[in-house]
Enzyme design. Structure first.
Site, PDB file in Angstrom:
ATOM      1  N   TYR A   6       0.841  -1.194   0.000  1.00 12.63           N
ATOM      2  CA  TYR A   6       0.000   0.000   0.000  1.00 12.63           C
ATOM      3  C   TYR A   6       0.879   1.248   0.000  1.00 12.63           C
ATOM      4  CZ  TYR A   6      -4.025  -2.963   0.966  1.00 12.63           C
ATOM      5  OH  TYR A   6      -5.013  -3.907   0.873  1.00 12.63           O
TER       6      TYR A   6
ATOM      7  N   ASN B 216     -12.423  -1.142  -5.397  1.00  9.42           N
ATOM      8  CA  ASN B 216     -12.223  -1.592  -6.767  1.00  9.42           C
ATOM      9  C   ASN B 216     -13.413  -2.453  -7.216  1.00  9.42           C
ATOM     10  OD1 ASN B 216     -11.382  -2.789  -9.150  1.00  9.42           O
ATOM     11  ND2 ASN B 216      -9.799  -4.026  -8.190  1.00  9.42           N
TER      12      ASN B 216
ATOM     13  N   CYS C 100      -6.176  -5.791  -7.712  1.00  7.46           N
ATOM     14  CA  CYS C 100      -5.975  -5.306  -6.347  1.00  7.46           C
ATOM     15  C   CYS C 100      -5.462  -6.413  -5.434  1.00  7.46           C
ATOM     16  CB  CYS C 100      -7.249  -4.668  -5.797  1.00  7.46           C
ATOM     17  SG  CYS C 100      -8.684  -5.754  -5.815  1.00  7.46           S
ATOM     18  N   HIS C 101      -5.588  -7.667  -5.859  1.00  6.66           N
ATOM     19  CA  HIS C 101      -5.045  -8.772  -5.064  1.00  6.66           C
ATOM     20  C   HIS C 101      -3.519  -8.724  -5.005  1.00  6.66           C
ATOM     21  CE1 HIS C 101      -5.214 -10.282  -9.229  1.00  6.66           C
ATOM     22  NE2 HIS C 101      -4.138 -10.969  -8.916  1.00  6.66           N
TER      23      HIS C 101
ATOM     24  N   GLU D 105      -0.864 -16.783  -9.943  1.00  2.00           N
ATOM     25  CA  GLU D 105       0.161 -15.979 -10.601  1.00  2.00           C
ATOM     26  C   GLU D 105       1.578 -16.471 -10.283  1.00  2.00           C
ATOM     27  OE1 GLU D 105      -0.508 -11.799 -10.214  1.00  2.00           O
ATOM     28  OE2 GLU D 105      -2.510 -11.942 -11.063  1.00  2.00           O
TER      29      GLU D 105
END
Length: 163
Positions: free
Chosen positions: A98, A121, A129-130, A156
């Site tokens: 953040y 979001n 946003c993850h 990912e």
């Protein structure tokens, strides 16, 4: 606005499109009411016109694509849109804190405002946003729940979670 559902093995995901652009992706098994907290307007079910959007999200969740490559529309404040656009620049498989997001959008001390923008979001997964974590490496929050956030991060990293 048009909507449909993406049925995955473990959950269903609400998808809303506004004038040919993806406007909202729902949390796992969320109801239509979740969308109304993020976007305004009547929602009309349409399975056929939504097929390209369903396919793009399916391809991402199945690991066949590294992005959800469809047109997007942003319904948010100037700061929210700036944060969401930055999130889209975070490469697949990488994360940011953040604090890094705040610095990137020229609001280096506005951690709470940045956290709120990330949390608002409406395009979960399409705006990744993850990929945002706490400075200490903790997961932080996630509208879709921390289980989904962990699965998206694992996806990912080359794992094959079930959605």
């Amino acid at each position: 606005m048009q909507y449909t559902w993406l049925n995955m093995p473990e959950h269903n995901y609400l998808i809303v499109v506004d004038q040919g652009k993806l406007a909202f992706v729902g949390s796992p098994d969320a109801k239509l009411s979740e969308a109304t907290r993020y976007i305004k307007g009547p929602l009309v079910f349409d399975r056929e016109e939504m097929l390209p959007f369903r396919n793009a999200i399916y391809d991402y969740l199945s690991g066949d694509s590294r992005e959800i490559a469809v047109p997007l529309v942003f319904h948010g404040t100037k700061l929210q849109v700036a944060v969401w656009r930055y999130l889209m620049t975070i490469p697949y498989g990488e994360t940011r804190t953040y604090k890094q997001v705040a610095a990137a959008v020229d609001r280096p001390r506005a951690f709470q405002a940045i956290g709120n923008a990330v949390g608002r979001n409406p395009l979960m997964m399409a705006i990744p946003c993850h990929r945002v974590l706490r400075t200490d490496g903790g997961l932080g929050g996630f509208r879709g729940g921390l289980t989904l956030k962990r699965k998206l991060l694992a996806l990912e990293q080359g794992q094959h979670p079930t959605f």
